[in-house]
Design an enzyme around this catalytic site. Structure first.
Site, PDB file in Angstrom:
ATOM      1  N   HIS A   1       0.847  -1.195   0.000  1.00 48.93           N
ATOM      2  CA  HIS A   1       0.000   0.000   0.000  1.00 48.93           C
ATOM      3  C   HIS A   1       0.879   1.240   0.000  1.00 48.93           C
ATOM      4  O   HIS A   1       1.961   1.245   0.575  1.00 48.93           O
ATOM      5  CB  HIS A   1      -0.910  -0.017   1.223  1.00 48.93           C
ATOM      6  CG  HIS A   1      -1.633  -1.314   1.369  1.00 48.93           C
ATOM      7  ND1 HIS A   1      -2.640  -1.699   0.523  1.00 48.93           N
ATOM      8  CD2 HIS A   1      -1.457  -2.357   2.218  1.00 48.93           C
ATOM      9  CE1 HIS A   1      -3.056  -2.902   0.860  1.00 48.93           C
ATOM     10  NE2 HIS A   1      -2.357  -3.325   1.882  1.00 48.93           N
ATOM     11  N   GLU A  41      -2.035  -0.953   7.902  1.00 52.25           N
ATOM     12  CA  GLU A  41      -2.867  -2.078   8.352  1.00 52.25           C
ATOM     13  C   GLU A  41      -2.255  -2.707   9.594  1.00 52.25           C
ATOM     14  O   GLU A  41      -1.039  -2.845   9.682  1.00 52.25           O
ATOM     15  CB  GLU A  41      -2.909  -3.183   7.278  1.00 52.25           C
ATOM     16  CG  GLU A  41      -3.565  -2.802   6.005  1.00 52.25           C
ATOM     17  CD  GLU A  41      -3.528  -3.900   4.942  1.00 52.25           C
ATOM     18  OE1 GLU A  41      -4.400  -3.864   4.072  1.00 52.25           O
ATOM     19  OE2 GLU A  41      -2.634  -4.772   4.972  1.00 52.25           O
ATOM     20  N   HIS A  48       3.435  -7.742   1.221  1.00 49.22           N
ATOM     21  CA  HIS A  48       2.874  -8.804   2.050  1.00 49.22           C
ATOM     22  C   HIS A  48       1.840  -9.633   1.305  1.00 49.22           C
ATOM     23  O   HIS A  48       1.269  -9.185   0.314  1.00 49.22           O
ATOM     24  CB  HIS A  48       2.267  -8.237   3.339  1.00 49.22           C
ATOM     25  CG  HIS A  48       1.221  -7.176   3.113  1.00 49.22           C
ATOM     26  ND1 HIS A  48       1.552  -5.872   2.833  1.00 49.22           N
ATOM     27  CD2 HIS A  48      -0.129  -7.219   3.109  1.00 49.22           C
ATOM     28  CE1 HIS A  48       0.449  -5.160   2.688  1.00 49.22           C
ATOM     29  NE2 HIS A  48      -0.603  -5.949   2.833  1.00 49.22           N
ATOM     30  N   ARG A 105      -0.620  -4.501  -6.537  1.00 51.92           N
ATOM     31  CA  ARG A 105      -0.407  -5.951  -6.483  1.00 51.92           C
ATOM     32  C   ARG A 105       0.834  -6.350  -7.272  1.00 51.92           C
ATOM     33  O   ARG A 105       1.146  -5.742  -8.302  1.00 51.92           O
ATOM     34  CB  ARG A 105      -1.634  -6.683  -7.018  1.00 51.92           C
ATOM     35  CG  ARG A 105      -2.862  -6.468  -6.147  1.00 51.92           C
ATOM     36  CD  ARG A 105      -4.055  -7.280  -6.624  1.00 51.92           C
ATOM     37  NE  ARG A 105      -5.206  -6.971  -5.770  1.00 51.92           N
ATOM     38  CZ  ARG A 105      -6.014  -5.935  -5.952  1.00 51.92           C
ATOM     39  NH1 ARG A 105      -5.806  -5.109  -6.958  1.00 51.92           N
ATOM     40  NH2 ARG A 105      -7.024  -5.730  -5.130  1.00 51.92           N
TER      41      ARG A 105
HETATM   42 ZN   LIG Z   1      -2.644  -5.317   2.586  1.00 50.98          ZN
END
Ligand SMILES: [Zn+2]
Length: 412
Positions: free
Chosen positions: A98, A133, A263, A282
């Site tokens: 992110h 996150e 991740h 991604r």
């Molecule tokens: Zn994530």
């Protein structure tokens, strides 16, 4: 104060049992159930029990100052700054990272200027926000996260019996640092399909041979490689997985994923609390849109040792608070027992807050005498305008997660 019902997101990688069992629904469920959302995200706002029409988004939009508080609205805008999810992964999720706040603002503006519509499949930035996150394991939870110390990765690559791997291994062995990681990752993600098509199977065969030689410190890493290779044959993300820490969180352990951390979640049930954003870049292990140049722009190649990833915890009575630098959210876990020394807890911080019940039953009572009862799969919404509350356990082994916005002042 309101009783919320979470909304199930039926992604294909989800479990058919974990979320169904949590909410007391028939298990296995007819479709995979990947995530249970307790938030006010426009895609799936939590619904309000006992109300046919309202959801949490409508409630907040109708009264942002009362629900969020003026202080929260001034800092984060007229929306809930966080999204709380319970996530149940049966299959691996995509390899992703992110952006930072600056990268998100820049990317969002660039894609707007390029004329991409909001729902264009090639859009990376759906909003100008970052998405830190925090993931906290509910069951044992497996993931790949952050680049491993490259000197250790060199040892892992040596274990794999694949001559075709030698030139890449050399890149990292000669430069076992951030630059070496950037070079090998970039090379792998941009290899022609024909090269990937022969390299990946050779690496998988080499990993099988390594496993046949017996258990060693890389057994978990090699098994994950094979699992990913089976699920995504011909995907360079399979190779990239070799560069990341193979993380296994025990229940209650949390991991904080800052901007740029690469991740992939592999398996297990966890609670995830994040800033309210959809910005995902991604790098593979997915049929969805992949934008390698943009991913390379945001990735942090600095090796991340495990003790940097695992969130530190501060205990305050029955509450375990996960310490992160995120401004948008704070998560804690509370254990109560109706017959034990900790049968209730008082919360007097300003809202907004969400209490998501994992086991047992709670009753939340305001100082004004209003009460709401909640069980597993439910959550309680506390608005900024609500008075202070006491949460009492109605059973033994009562547990819930508490999400809030840290550092707010009580308004007015
Ligand atoms: Zn994530």
């Amino acid at each position: 104060m309101k009783l919320l019902a979470g909304v199930v997101r039926p992604y294909a990688w989800g479990s058919r049992t974990a979320l169904a069992e949590l909410r007391g629904a028939p298990s296995p469920s007819p479709h995979p159930e990947a995530e249970l959302w307790f938030g006010a995200h426009p895609a799936s706002p939590a619904t309000i029990r006992g109300s046919d029409t309202d959801d949490l988004l409508t409630v907040i939009e109708g009264d942002p100052d009362g629900q969020l508080g003026a202080n929260c609205r001034e800092t984060f805008g007229p929306r809930l700054p966080f999204l709380l999810k319970i996530l149940a992964a049966q299959e691996p999720l995509s390899l992703q990272a992110h952006p930072s706040l600056e990268q998100a603002i820049d990317g969002f503006e660039r894609e707007n200027a390029a004329g991409l519509t909001m729902d264009a499949p090639e859009r990376n930035y759906r909003d100008p926000s970052h998405k830190p996150e925090l993931v906290v394991a509910v069951t044992e939870f497996d993931a790949l996260a952050g680049f491993r110390d490259p000197r250790v990765t060199v040892e892992l690559l040596h274990r794999i019996d694949a001559p075709a791997l030698a030139p890449y291994l050399g890149m990292l062995a000669e430069q076992p640092d951030e630059s070496g990681l950037r070079a090998i990752f970039t090379t792998w993600l941009t290899l022609p399909d024909a090269v990937i098509g022969t390299l990946v199977p050779e690496v998988l065969t080499g990993a099988i041979r390594a496993l046949e030689r017996g258990e060693d410190r890389f057994t978990l890493e090699l098994r994950s490689l094979l699992e990913l290779g089976e699920a995504y044959p011909g995907d360079p993300g399979v190779l990239a997985s070799l560069l990341l820490n193979r993380v296994r969180l025990q229940p209650g352990e949390g991991m904080y994923l800052a901007a740029g951390n690469l991740h992939a979640y592999l398996h297990g049930t966890a609670v995830e609390l994040m800033a309210n954003s959809d910005n995902v870049l991604r790098g593979g292990l997915t049929p969805k849109h992949i934008d390698v140049p943009e991913l390379l722009r945001v990735l942090d190649f600095h090796p991340a040792p495990m003790d940097e990833l695992v969130a530190r915890v501060r205990s305050e009575g029955a509450e375990r608070i996960y310490l992160t630098p995120a401004a948008e959210f704070r998560l804690s876990y509370v254990e109560l027992d109706v017959d034990g020394p900790a049968s209730s807890i008082g919360f007097d911080m300003p809202g907004p807050q969400v209490l998501a019940v994992m086991s047992g039953r709670i009753v939340v009572e305001t100082t004004g005498g209003e009460t709401v009862e909640a069980g597993p799969g439910d959550a309680v919404w506390l608005a900024d305008s609500d008075p202070d509350v006491t949460v009492r356990a109605l059973s033994s082994a009562t547990t819930f997660f508490r999400a809030l916005v840290p550092g707010l002042r009580r308004d007015g």
